[in-house]
Design a protein around this motif. Structure first.
Motif, PDB file in Angstrom:
ATOM      1  N   GLY A 172       0.716  -1.173   0.271  1.00 44.15           N
ATOM      2  CA  GLY A 172       0.056   0.102  -0.124  1.00 44.15           C
ATOM      3  C   GLY A 172       0.904   1.303  -0.183  1.00 44.15           C
ATOM      4  N   MET A 173       0.265   2.435   0.309  1.00 46.78           N
ATOM      5  CA  MET A 173       0.750   3.540   0.349  1.00 46.78           C
ATOM      6  C   MET A 173       1.868   3.674   1.433  1.00 46.78           C
ATOM      7  SD  MET A 173       0.913   6.798  -1.009  1.00 46.78           S
ATOM      8  CE  MET A 173       2.016   8.069  -0.339  1.00 46.78           C
ATOM      9  N   TRP A 174       3.101   4.111   0.747  1.00 46.77           N
ATOM     10  CA  TRP A 174       4.173   4.502   1.529  1.00 46.77           C
ATOM     11  C   TRP A 174       4.275   6.112   2.047  1.00 46.77           C
ATOM     12  CZ3 TRP A 174       9.258   1.488  -0.406  1.00 46.77           C
ATOM     13  CH2 TRP A 174       8.956   0.059  -0.267  1.00 46.77           C
ATOM     14  N   GLU A 175       4.060   6.141   3.140  1.00 42.45           N
ATOM     15  CA  GLU A 175       4.063   7.913   3.775  1.00 42.45           C
ATOM     16  C   GLU A 175       5.343   7.987   4.489  1.00 42.45           C
ATOM     17  OE1 GLU A 175      -0.483   9.329   4.393  1.00 42.45           O
ATOM     18  OE2 GLU A 175       0.242   8.066   5.894  1.00 42.45           O
ATOM     19  N   CYS A 176       5.764   9.270   4.557  1.00 39.75           N
ATOM     20  CA  CYS A 176       6.848   9.821   5.265  1.00 39.75           C
ATOM     21  C   CYS A 176       8.069   9.085   5.086  1.00 39.75           C
ATOM     22  CB  CYS A 176       6.512   9.916   6.651  1.00 39.75           C
ATOM     23  SG  CYS A 176       5.043  10.854   7.019  1.00 39.75           S
ATOM     24  N   PRO A 177       8.638   8.563   3.561  1.00 37.49           N
ATOM     25  CA  PRO A 177       9.722   7.984   3.641  1.00 37.49           C
ATOM     26  C   PRO A 177      11.062   8.388   4.122  1.00 37.49           C
ATOM     27  CG  PRO A 177       9.197   8.778   1.391  1.00 37.49           C
ATOM     28  CD  PRO A 177       7.888   9.026   2.727  1.00 37.49           C
ATOM     29  N   ASP A 178      11.860   7.750   4.942  1.00 36.95           N
ATOM     30  CA  ASP A 178      13.235   8.314   5.451  1.00 36.95           C
ATOM     31  C   ASP A 178      14.001   7.219   5.262  1.00 36.95           C
ATOM     32  OD1 ASP A 178      14.628   9.924   7.054  1.00 36.95           O
ATOM     33  OD2 ASP A 178      13.776   9.397   8.945  1.00 36.95           O
ATOM     34  N   PHE A 179      15.134   7.992   4.736  1.00 40.33           N
ATOM     35  CA  PHE A 179      16.335   7.018   4.226  1.00 40.33           C
ATOM     36  C   PHE A 179      17.716   7.493   4.749  1.00 40.33           C
ATOM     37  CE2 PHE A 179      19.383   5.758   0.838  1.00 40.33           C
ATOM     38  CZ  PHE A 179      19.604   4.524   1.146  1.00 40.33           C
ATOM     39  N   TYR A 180      18.573   6.838   5.569  1.00 48.42           N
ATOM     40  CA  TYR A 180      19.772   7.476   6.096  1.00 48.42           C
ATOM     41  C   TYR A 180      20.853   6.469   6.321  1.00 48.42           C
ATOM     42  CZ  TYR A 180      17.046   5.899  10.362  1.00 48.42           C
ATOM     43  OH  TYR A 180      16.341   5.060  11.305  1.00 48.42           O
ATOM     44  N   PRO A 181      21.962   6.773   6.359  1.00 51.78           N
ATOM     45  CA  PRO A 181      22.967   5.800   6.924  1.00 51.78           C
ATOM     46  C   PRO A 181      23.212   5.630   8.482  1.00 51.78           C
ATOM     47  CG  PRO A 181      23.987   7.996   6.399  1.00 51.78           C
ATOM     48  CD  PRO A 181      22.493   8.005   6.320  1.00 51.78           C
ATOM     49  N   VAL A 182      23.532   4.455   8.838  1.00 51.00           N
ATOM     50  CA  VAL A 182      23.999   4.065  10.206  1.00 51.00           C
ATOM     51  C   VAL A 182      25.487   3.557  10.333  1.00 51.00           C
ATOM     52  CG1 VAL A 182      21.745   4.099  11.023  1.00 51.00           C
ATOM     53  CG2 VAL A 182      22.545   2.075  10.091  1.00 51.00           C
ATOM     54  N   SER A 183      26.139   3.805  11.333  1.00 51.29           N
ATOM     55  CA  SER A 183      27.545   3.399  11.407  1.00 51.29           C
ATOM     56  C   SER A 183      27.455   1.817  11.901  1.00 51.29           C
ATOM     57  CB  SER A 183      28.153   4.160  12.270  1.00 51.29           C
ATOM     58  OG  SER A 183      29.541   3.680  12.579  1.00 51.29           O
ATOM     59  N   LEU A 184      28.386   1.193  11.303  1.00 54.29           N
ATOM     60  CA  LEU A 184      28.398  -0.291  11.392  1.00 54.29           C
ATOM     61  C   LEU A 184      29.055  -0.642  12.897  1.00 54.29           C
ATOM     62  CD1 LEU A 184      30.024  -1.876   8.031  1.00 54.29           C
ATOM     63  CD2 LEU A 184      27.532  -2.092   9.383  1.00 54.29           C
ATOM     64  N   SER A 185      29.484   0.571  13.548  1.00 52.61           N
ATOM     65  CA  SER A 185      29.846   0.412  14.856  1.00 52.61           C
ATOM     66  C   SER A 185      29.917   1.600  15.805  1.00 52.61           C
ATOM     67  CB  SER A 185      31.612  -0.099  14.887  1.00 52.61           C
ATOM     68  OG  SER A 185      32.382   0.976  14.269  1.00 52.61           O
ATOM     69  N   GLY A 186      29.508   1.413  17.044  1.00 54.09           N
ATOM     70  CA  GLY A 186      29.355   2.874  17.859  1.00 54.09           C
ATOM     71  C   GLY A 186      27.941   3.527  17.654  1.00 54.09           C
ATOM     72  N   LYS A 187      27.620   4.405  18.549  1.00 59.43           N
ATOM     73  CA  LYS A 187      26.462   5.255  18.449  1.00 59.43           C
ATOM     74  C   LYS A 187      26.444   6.458  17.507  1.00 59.43           C
ATOM     75  CE  LYS A 187      24.975   3.152  22.936  1.00 59.43           C
ATOM     76  NZ  LYS A 187      24.486   3.934  24.410  1.00 59.43           N
ATOM     77  N   GLU A 188      27.378   6.808  17.270  1.00 64.40           N
ATOM     78  CA  GLU A 188      27.622   7.995  16.569  1.00 64.40           C
ATOM     79  C   GLU A 188      26.646   8.170  15.239  1.00 64.40           C
ATOM     80  OE1 GLU A 188      31.269  10.119  14.215  1.00 64.40           O
ATOM     81  OE2 GLU A 188      31.384  10.301  16.611  1.00 64.40           O
ATOM     82  N   GLY A 189      25.929   9.251  15.070  1.00 63.91           N
ATOM     83  CA  GLY A 189      25.233   9.326  13.823  1.00 63.91           C
ATOM     84  C   GLY A 189      25.960   9.818  12.714  1.00 63.91           C
ATOM     85  N   LEU A 190      25.291   9.732  11.541  1.00 63.31           N
ATOM     86  CA  LEU A 190      26.088  10.102  10.361  1.00 63.31           C
ATOM     87  C   LEU A 190      25.143  11.224   9.697  1.00 63.31           C
ATOM     88  CD1 LEU A 190      27.124   6.630   9.144  1.00 63.31           C
ATOM     89  CD2 LEU A 190      28.408   8.331  10.298  1.00 63.31           C
ATOM     90  N   ASP A 191      25.918  12.042   8.709  1.00 66.04           N
ATOM     91  CA  ASP A 191      25.261  12.960   7.876  1.00 66.04           C
ATOM     92  C   ASP A 191      24.597  12.076   6.910  1.00 66.04           C
ATOM     93  OD1 ASP A 191      25.376  15.896   6.452  1.00 66.04           O
ATOM     94  OD2 ASP A 191      25.660  14.589   4.914  1.00 66.04           O
ATOM     95  N   PRO A 192      23.302  12.521   6.367  1.00 65.86           N
ATOM     96  CA  PRO A 192      22.604  11.952   5.417  1.00 65.86           C
ATOM     97  C   PRO A 192      23.250  11.338   4.012  1.00 65.86           C
ATOM     98  CG  PRO A 192      21.346  13.828   5.916  1.00 65.86           C
ATOM     99  CD  PRO A 192      22.880  13.825   6.720  1.00 65.86           C
ATOM    100  N   SER A 193      24.556  12.323   3.713  1.00 60.45           N
ATOM    101  CA  SER A 193      25.218  11.669   2.479  1.00 60.45           C
ATOM    102  C   SER A 193      26.535  10.696   2.681  1.00 60.45           C
ATOM    103  CB  SER A 193      25.706  13.280   1.861  1.00 60.45           C
ATOM    104  OG  SER A 193      24.786  13.907   1.433  1.00 60.45           O
ATOM    105  N   ASP A 194      26.559  10.423   3.984  1.00 56.65           N
ATOM    106  CA  ASP A 194      27.580   9.516   4.185  1.00 56.65           C
ATOM    107  C   ASP A 194      27.321   8.231   3.509  1.00 56.65           C
ATOM    108  OD1 ASP A 194      29.019  11.161   5.402  1.00 56.65           O
ATOM    109  OD2 ASP A 194      29.043  10.443   7.654  1.00 56.65           O
ATOM    110  N   HIS A 195      28.186   7.524   2.989  1.00 57.92           N
ATOM    111  CA  HIS A 195      27.948   6.225   2.353  1.00 57.92           C
ATOM    112  C   HIS A 195      29.227   5.404   2.467  1.00 57.92           C
ATOM    113  CE1 HIS A 195      29.299   8.787  -1.058  1.00 57.92           C
ATOM    114  NE2 HIS A 195      29.821   7.586  -1.602  1.00 57.92           N
ATOM    115  N   GLY A 196      29.437   4.175   2.072  1.00 56.42           N
ATOM    116  CA  GLY A 196      30.679   3.509   1.834  1.00 56.42           C
ATOM    117  C   GLY A 196      30.566   2.078   2.849  1.00 56.42           C
TER     118      GLY A 196
END
Length: 507
Positions: A172-196
């Motif tokens: 069905g309908m996908w509302e409010c999509p959110d797409f973001y990176p998360v680090s493989l280790s630790g709790k530190e957040g990442l900028d939306p453009s981080d990748h790798g």
């Protein structure tokens, strides 16, 4: 959004009443995410492309430190267009006034072949890759949920990619999509453009058909602009959820000041529209949560932001307190209607755990069948929150432990069926399974209680449940808090900390 030392919270708001309609972008500002000052709305319906509502969207900070909002507008023909707004005065620290440039709308679905123009909304925060901005727009076509991908070099001229970032049938309908990176280790957040190779990606969608939020953990194939969920994540109603209770239309943002990713979620009412009109308001936001990838790489963890601790008042503690079968003890000395409780339970032996039937796929049904009053082997044990003195009313937040062929299965419930003596309320038994190792025979639970809301975090934030309740007896000073055990196995409260919570500044 965090901008020049100030947090900005934008929200869907009806300034004319406590029911849906007349939607504008409400706006509040804060320096700590806890104490807020509401200011004038940022966006009103005023143009042909948004005359019937300025719906949800997202904010992005451009490289020149200029914030920009993308939002959905509803025109007079119920066409959903994507538009933008910018601050009128960047020197105003509160960014009170926003303007809509004359080249709106930026994306008109009537110019996009094959797009369902009445199901095309909620643009995401943008990210940048290879010199091009990318943004998602949620949609639905023939019951296939879709996260359309758009690209732009200048943030003004947008082109739909050949293929969506991701889609799934029968969702069905996908509302409010959110797409973001998360680090493989630790709790530190990442900028939306981080990748790798050092990151995983998360795609969250709000399913209109269920009114719950679901997410997957997976890989962003940047060469193909495709997102592929891991084989431990599934799309749709069988998937992972941020919160297994009353929690919808959520949104995360990256906080660059403290290098963390923060999650907000909408907690709707569970009473009637007539009740909402009478009290003059409807809907709240859950406590902001920090989110990060669990070390098992299969799911997220969530925890209330540490700034919440500034509201803590009087503290009471318990340790090494036994809870025998059928017993409950009162946690006295705090304001039970507005409290923060953090408790660690110890299970001396798991030998009495009930066998787990592999056909029990639905945690909510299992909780409803085996509630807080149904005696088990290990559990139910936990907390009676917002309880009346004689337990005529209570919201039970508790664990049950089962034994499967390979390991132990832990169920966390937030059961509102006894929360109020009032009729006509939505009082479900919310529940989720907790993916936790019981080698140390410990289970942790934190519950935040605020009069009509109980937010609970099981297993260190692996499973979260929010309940909305309306007690009639257990209010203000007549609310009580109990720890209980209705299982055969004696349970030990290893450590319990409970605090009275003070009110934040809200105006």
């Amino acid at each position: 959004m965090y901008y020049n030392g100030i947090y900005h919270f934008f929200y869907q708001y009806n300034p004319k009443g406590a029911v849906w309609g007349n939607i504008v972008w409400g706006h509040a500002v804060s320096k700590d995410l806890i104490n807020w000052e509401p200011i004038e709305p940022a966006i009103y319906p005023s143009k042909h492309y948004d005359i019937n509502g300025a719906w949800s969207g997202s904010a992005t900070i451009l490289p020149n430190n200029k914030p920009i909002i993308l939002y959905t507008g509803l025109d007079s023909n119920s066409i959903e267009t994507q538009n933008y707004a910018v601050p009128a005065n960047l020197s105003d620290p509160y960014l009170r006034r926003w303007i809509k440039p004359g080249n709106n709308p930026l994306i008109d679905p009537e110019n996009e072949g094959g797009v369902n123009a009445s199901s095309f909304r909620d643009p995401s925060t943008a990210w940048r890759l290879n010199g091009r901005w990318r943004v998602l727009v949620g949609s639905n076509r023939n019951r296939r949920g879709i996260a359309y991908l758009y690209e732009s070099r200048d943030f003004i001229h947008w082109t739909k990619a050949k293929d969506p970032l991701h889609s799934a049938p029968n969702t069905g309908m996908w509302e409010c999509p959110d797409f973001y990176p998360v680090s493989l280790s630790g709790k530190e957040g990442l900028d939306p453009s981080d990748h790798g190779k050092h990151v995983k990606h998360v795609l969250k969608v709000s399913l209109d058909v269920t009114r719950y939020d679901y997410y997957t953990v997976g890989t962003y194939l940047t060469d193909e602009d495709k997102y592929v969920p891991d084989n431990t994540s599934v799309d749709g109603c069988a998937g992972l959820r941020y919160d297994y209770g009353n929690f919808y239309a959520s949104k995360t943002f990256f906080d660059p000041a403290k290098r963390r990713r923060i999650l907000w979620g909408w907690v709707n009412e569970s009473d009637s529209t007539e009740d909402d009109v009478k009290k003059g308001w409807a809907g709240i936001q859950a406590i902001p949560r920090r989110v990060w990838l669990d070390p098992n790489k299969r799911q997220l963890r969530q925890w209330p932001i540490r700034e919440l601790n500034s509201l803590r008042g009087k503290n009471v503690q318990l340790s090494h307190q036994e809870l025998k079968t059928g017993h409950h003890i009162e946690i006295k000395g705090i304001t039970a209607a507005q409290a923060d409780i953090d408790v660690s339970f110890y299970i001396p032996t798991l030998d009495k755990a009930e066998p787990f039937n592999p056909n029990w796929k639905n945690a909510e049904d299992l909780c409803a069948n085996k509630g807080s009053k149904v005696e088990g082997g290990v559990g139910p044990f936990g907390l009676f929150t917002l309880a009346s003195k004689n337990l005529e009313e209570y919201t039970a937040v508790f664990f049950r432990v089962f034994k499967s062929s390979k390991n132990h299965v832990v169920l966390l419930c937030s059961d509102a069926r006894s929360s109020s003596l009032r009729d006509g309320l939505y009082k479900p038994a919310f529940a989720g399974f907790v993916d936790v190792d019981l080698a140390d025979k410990k289970l942790s639970l934190r519950s935040l209680i605020d009069h009509s809301v109980v937010e609970s975090f099981g297993g260190g934030g692996k499973t979260c449940i929010t309940s909305r309740v309306y007690p009639t007896l257990a209010v203000l000073d007549n609310a009580h808090l109990y720890a209980f055990n209705n299982g055969d196995q004696t349970i030990t409260i290893k450590n319990l900390n409970a605090w009275s919570m003070n009110k934040p500044q809200m105006n």
